[in-house]
Design a protein around this motif. Structure first.
Motif, PDB file in Angstrom:
ATOM      1  N   THR A 152       0.821  -1.204   0.000  1.00 32.98           N
ATOM      2  CA  THR A 152       0.000   0.000   0.000  1.00 32.98           C
ATOM      3  C   THR A 152       0.857   1.257   0.000  1.00 32.98           C
ATOM      4  OG1 THR A 152      -1.602   1.278   1.318  1.00 32.98           O
ATOM      5  CG2 THR A 152      -0.111  -0.166   2.524  1.00 32.98           C
TER       6      THR A 152
ATOM      7  N   ASP B  65      -0.081   3.871   1.549  1.00 34.24           N
ATOM      8  CA  ASP B  65      -0.409   4.523   2.825  1.00 34.24           C
ATOM      9  C   ASP B  65      -0.401   3.462   3.917  1.00 34.24           C
ATOM     10  OD1 ASP B  65      -1.332   6.027   4.927  1.00 34.24           O
ATOM     11  OD2 ASP B  65      -3.324   6.380   4.094  1.00 34.24           O
TER      12      ASP B  65
ATOM     13  N   ASP C 109      -3.775   2.291   6.030  1.00 30.90           N
ATOM     14  CA  ASP C 109      -4.357   0.978   5.782  1.00 30.90           C
ATOM     15  C   ASP C 109      -4.243   0.070   6.997  1.00 30.90           C
ATOM     16  OD1 ASP C 109      -5.312   1.524   3.292  1.00 30.90           O
ATOM     17  OD2 ASP C 109      -4.126   0.026   2.234  1.00 30.90           O
TER      18      ASP C 109
ATOM     19  N   LYS D  80       1.360   3.016  -7.520  1.00 26.98           N
ATOM     20  CA  LYS D  80      -0.006   3.496  -7.326  1.00 26.98           C
ATOM     21  C   LYS D  80      -0.894   2.359  -6.830  1.00 26.98           C
ATOM     22  CE  LYS D  80       0.345   7.002 -10.962  1.00 26.98           C
ATOM     23  NZ  LYS D  80      -0.212   7.499 -12.243  1.00 26.98           N
TER      24      LYS D  80
ATOM     25  N   SER E 209      -3.017  -0.237  -4.210  1.00 26.61           N
ATOM     26  CA  SER E 209      -2.560  -1.296  -3.319  1.00 26.61           C
ATOM     27  C   SER E 209      -3.233  -2.591  -3.727  1.00 26.61           C
ATOM     28  CB  SER E 209      -2.870  -0.942  -1.864  1.00 26.61           C
ATOM     29  OG  SER E 209      -4.260  -0.791  -1.659  1.00 26.61           O
TER      30      SER E 209
ATOM     31  N   THR F 197      -7.229   2.530  -0.033  1.00 28.19           N
ATOM     32  CA  THR F 197      -6.259   2.715  -1.110  1.00 28.19           C
ATOM     33  C   THR F 197      -6.534   1.803  -2.299  1.00 28.19           C
ATOM     34  OG1 THR F 197      -4.783   1.187   0.036  1.00 28.19           O
ATOM     35  CG2 THR F 197      -4.414   3.546   0.394  1.00 28.19           C
TER      36      THR F 197
END
Length: 270
Positions: free
Chosen positions: A17, A19, A23, A71, A73, A259
């Motif tokens: 991911t 983030d 996440d 880009k 996840s 995500t």
């Protein structure tokens, strides 16, 4: 053997991911998981577990931060092999593409990332320690099933895996519930309690929007209530990709993390 998970069976699942913190928080709140950060040395790879303390923790999967610039996840699955280097070389001979050569991770495992001949991503995982692999399976909040989605005849796509990982393929007979698309069950030839009656997943032909997607493995988590989990995912910033529906195995829904990582939640038929 450092693990009792059968050779050829799924031994680990994890997500990448962009983030990690966001996440991790999403999954912890959705499934009531605990998270254990491996530290800066391992890129803050985080193990997700049932149980709130280290002593109680039973591993469900993991999550890692995506490479810079990546880009979205996604969830992925890795299969248990006895020798990762040999298995990766054999996979390549059978038509797979190695996307990350076998690498040793501390004293715990050797791992390689690949794409099968149809383009589906998967991993090969050689455990070196009893500390790695699933220690929770087939219960609410843990992995209960894996499914391969393919725009074509599933049995043909699974021949690669059957040869590489010594699987047997099981076509449903007339006594079993019907499927909406051609389907084949996936079984290891080495049984253990962590497998689902030796059958750990299935492969089916893609339907609807899935026809525009590349072949892929779907990770399925158990839940006591698919409908409540789907609603909670939305409240936490996720999304429902396929609304709760009854299927031959029970009730299921396809969800997405904030995500965009797709995963399935399932509950058994009552």
């Amino acid at each position: 053997m450092p693990t009792s998970i059968p050779l050829g069976a799924p031994i680990w699942a994890d997500a990448v991911t962009p983030d990690l913190a966001g996440d991790v928080d999403f999954y912890m709140r959705l499934f009531n998981w605990a998270a254990f950060d491996s530290g800066e040395q391992f890129g803050h790879y985080t193990e997700l577990c049932l149980g709130s303390t280290v002593a109680e923790a039973r591993a469900v999967g993991g999550i890692a931060e995506a490479a810079s610039g990546a880009k979205g996840s996604a969830w992925g699955v890795a299969f248990h092999v006895g020798d990762c280097v040999r298995a990766a070389a054999e996979a390549e001979k059978l038509g797979a593409q190695i996307t990350s050569n076998p690498i040793r991770v501390g004293d715990d495992l050797v791992y390689a990332a690949l794409k099968d001949p149809d383009g589906g991503a998967f991993g090969l995982f050689e455990p070196l320690s009893e500390k790695v692999g699933f220690t929770a399976r087939n219960e609410p909040g843990a992995i209960v099933w894996f499914e391969y989605v393919y725009d074509g005849a599933p049995v043909e796509a699974m021949q690669f895996y059957a040869e590489l990982l010594n699987w047997s393929l099981h076509a449903p007979d007339g006594s079993e519930p019907g499927h909406d698309a051609p389907y084949v069950g996936l079984r290891t030839r080495e049984g253990h309690a962590l497998t689902r009656s030796e059958e750990f997943g299935g492969a089916r032909m893609a339907l609807g929007p899935e026809l525009d997607m590349t072949p892929h493995w779907t990770v399925c988590f158990g839940t006591a209530s698919v409908d409540l989990t789907a609603a909670k995912a939305v409240d936490l910033g996720g999304a429902v990709a396929v609304a709760p529906v009854d299927d031959p195995g029970g009730r299921m829904a396809v969800l997405a993390s904030p995500t965009g990582a797709y995963f399935t939640v399932m509950s058994p038929r009552e």
